[in-house]
Design an enzyme around this catalytic site. Structure first.
Site, PDB file in Angstrom:
ATOM      1  N   GLU A 132       0.679 -21.138 -15.413  1.00 16.41           N
ATOM      2  CA  GLU A 132      -0.582 -21.343 -16.117  1.00 16.41           C
ATOM      3  C   GLU A 132      -0.819 -22.806 -16.495  1.00 16.41           C
ATOM      4  O   GLU A 132      -1.951 -23.275 -16.449  1.00 16.41           O
ATOM      5  CB  GLU A 132      -0.613 -20.461 -17.370  1.00 16.41           C
ATOM      6  CG  GLU A 132      -1.956 -20.404 -18.048  1.00 16.41           C
ATOM      7  CD  GLU A 132      -2.046 -19.290 -19.075  1.00 16.41           C
ATOM      8  OE1 GLU A 132      -2.687 -19.516 -20.109  1.00 16.41           O
ATOM      9  OE2 GLU A 132      -1.487 -18.211 -18.846  1.00 16.41           O
ATOM     10  N   SER A 151       2.183 -18.999 -22.768  1.00 16.49           N
ATOM     11  CA  SER A 151       2.499 -18.133 -21.625  1.00 16.49           C
ATOM     12  C   SER A 151       2.581 -18.999 -20.368  1.00 16.49           C
ATOM     13  O   SER A 151       1.573 -19.570 -19.946  1.00 16.49           O
ATOM     14  CB  SER A 151       1.429 -17.055 -21.460  1.00 16.49           C
ATOM     15  OG  SER A 151       1.411 -16.212 -22.589  1.00 16.49           O
ATOM     16  N   ARG A 189      -8.326 -16.372 -16.944  1.00 14.81           N
ATOM     17  CA  ARG A 189      -7.643 -17.674 -17.006  1.00 14.81           C
ATOM     18  C   ARG A 189      -8.180 -18.655 -15.973  1.00 14.81           C
ATOM     19  O   ARG A 189      -7.450 -19.442 -15.396  1.00 14.81           O
ATOM     20  CB  ARG A 189      -6.132 -17.508 -16.853  1.00 14.81           C
ATOM     21  CG  ARG A 189      -5.482 -16.620 -17.876  1.00 14.81           C
ATOM     22  CD  ARG A 189      -5.673 -17.134 -19.310  1.00 14.81           C
ATOM     23  NE  ARG A 189      -5.096 -16.189 -20.251  1.00 14.81           N
ATOM     24  CZ  ARG A 189      -5.772 -15.180 -20.784  1.00 14.81           C
ATOM     25  NH1 ARG A 189      -7.067 -15.018 -20.498  1.00 14.81           N
ATOM     26  NH2 ARG A 189      -5.198 -14.355 -21.611  1.00 14.81           N
TER      27      ARG A 189
END
EC number: 1.3.1.98
Length: 384
Positions: A370, A263, A181
């Protein structure tokens, strides 16, 4: 000065004179999948890569802050007047080369439509990334991934606009420092992604399946050891879409349970000894049997990856947790913070702080969000 913009007249006039550009007053609540956010100085829609380059150069030269917006699926933006320009990427051409398996997508292309186009054309490698909301240009920024695959597996080059020099060039994927990520584009404004190039498989089979849950849905034994299992890409795509829908992770404007940023927290990557310490805490709180089942995966160089969703659930935040105002956890997945309709940015911030604080208190692990936050912070304000 136009009613649709609070930009200086000279800047607005120059932008409106550009081809393939439209200026309007769309709010961030209309541009994001969380449906939260106030009104920018202007919303500038760019239908070509040349338009993106010209608009960004004009704004940078005038020292007007801007935010690049693709599908708006990874943004949490403050309410009220937001002192920047939303530059919306609507350049969306996709070129497929069936013989070589090369796919080039402009940054504004809807990502799941890119995946669908590849699968229908018999090109494999991104089928496990089906159903992820957002645009193609966002995929390398945070190295999107799901079900054991990530964009780094297939990304070969990215076309970038350098914000300092305003030069435009294709760069190798290896220069982006892609990791879990992460890329060196994330949380920076050094460059704008204009297009991506992928190298896909031409045999109609998937990338090697690495995710047990997906293998079970497909009715095959989970891969073991060095075993490589590949499967027809259309079947993999449908299985992934089914799994994501079951978790509320396929955006549907008519379903508030999918009004999310996907998410919300990344899975924590910690030192192996920290992972064992967390397991010990779980044993003390929930018992040895639960501790033995705690997800914990090797992450290289003495690191392990924990499951944010598992920790959130075991810290007492169940699916549908009521949260704050109109912001709640998804009824289908504890990792999605959702807007149940008319939630404010403050509602989402309060819920995120609640969950992160609860997990830290219960297990000593600090979760990291995130999405990109604009005009907001997950950290509690300092006491005066």
């Amino acid at each position: 000065m136009s009613e649709k913009s609070k930009l200086p007249f000279a800047v607005l006039e120059a932008i409106e004179a550009l081809p393939n550009v439209v200026v309007d007053a769309t709010s961030f609540a209309e541009l994001t999948t969380l449906h939260v956010g106030g009104t920018p100085l202007a919303t500038v829609r760019c239908a070509s890569r040349d338009a993106v380059c010209a608009v960004v150069a004009l704004l940078d030269d005038a020292k007007v802050p801007l935010l690049i917006v693709g599908g708006g699926s990874n943004l949490l933006i403050n309410d009220g007047e937001v002192p920047l320009v939303a530059v919306v990427l609507e350049c969306d051409e996709v070129d497929l080369h069936l013989g070589t398996g090369t796919l080039v997508a402009e940054a504004g292309a809807v990502w799941d439509e890119v995946v669908d186009m590849a699968v229908v054309s018999g090109l494999g490698g991104i089928e496990c990334l089906s159903g992820i909301p957002g645009s193609a240009g966002a995929t390398p920024v945070q190295n999107v991934g799901a079900y054991g695959a990530e964009i780094a597996d297939v990304l070969t080059r990215v076309e970038l606009l350098d914000r300092e020099t305003h030069e435009r060039a294709w760069v190798e994927a290896s220069s982006l420092e892609l990791a879990y990520r992460y890329s060196n584009l994330k949380f920076t404004s050094r460059a704008v992604v204009l297009a991506i190039e992928l190298q896909l498989r031409t045999d109609g089979l998937s990338a090697p399946l690495r995710f047990g849950e997906l293998a079970r849905v497909l009715g095959i034994d989970a891969p073991r050891g060095g075993e490589e299992i590949r499967w027809p890409i259309a079947e993999v795509r449908e299985a992934v879409l089914g799994l994501r829908r079951g978790k509320g992770m396929v955006y549907d404007e008519a379903d508030n349970d999918t009004w999310s940023a996907g998410s919300f927290f990344t899975n924590p990557i910690v030192d192996a000894e920290v992972g064992e310490k967390v397991r010990g805490i779980v044993a003390g709180r929930l018992g040895a049997e639960e501790a033995a089942k705690m997800p914990c995966f090797p992450a290289g160089e003495g690191k392990v990856k924990l499951s944010a969703a598992w920790l959130i659930d075991r810290a007492g935040y169940a699916k549908g947790y009521p949260g704050h105002g109109r912001a709640t956890l998804s009824t289908k997945h504890t990792l999605a913070l959702t807007n149940r309709g008319e939630a404010s940015a403050d509602d989402l911030v309060a819920l995120a702080r609640d969950i992160r604080g609860g997990v830290a208190s219960a297990f000593g692990v600090t979760l990291e969000p995130e999405p990109v936050w604009v005009g907001l912070s997950i950290d509690e304000p300092a006491q005066s």
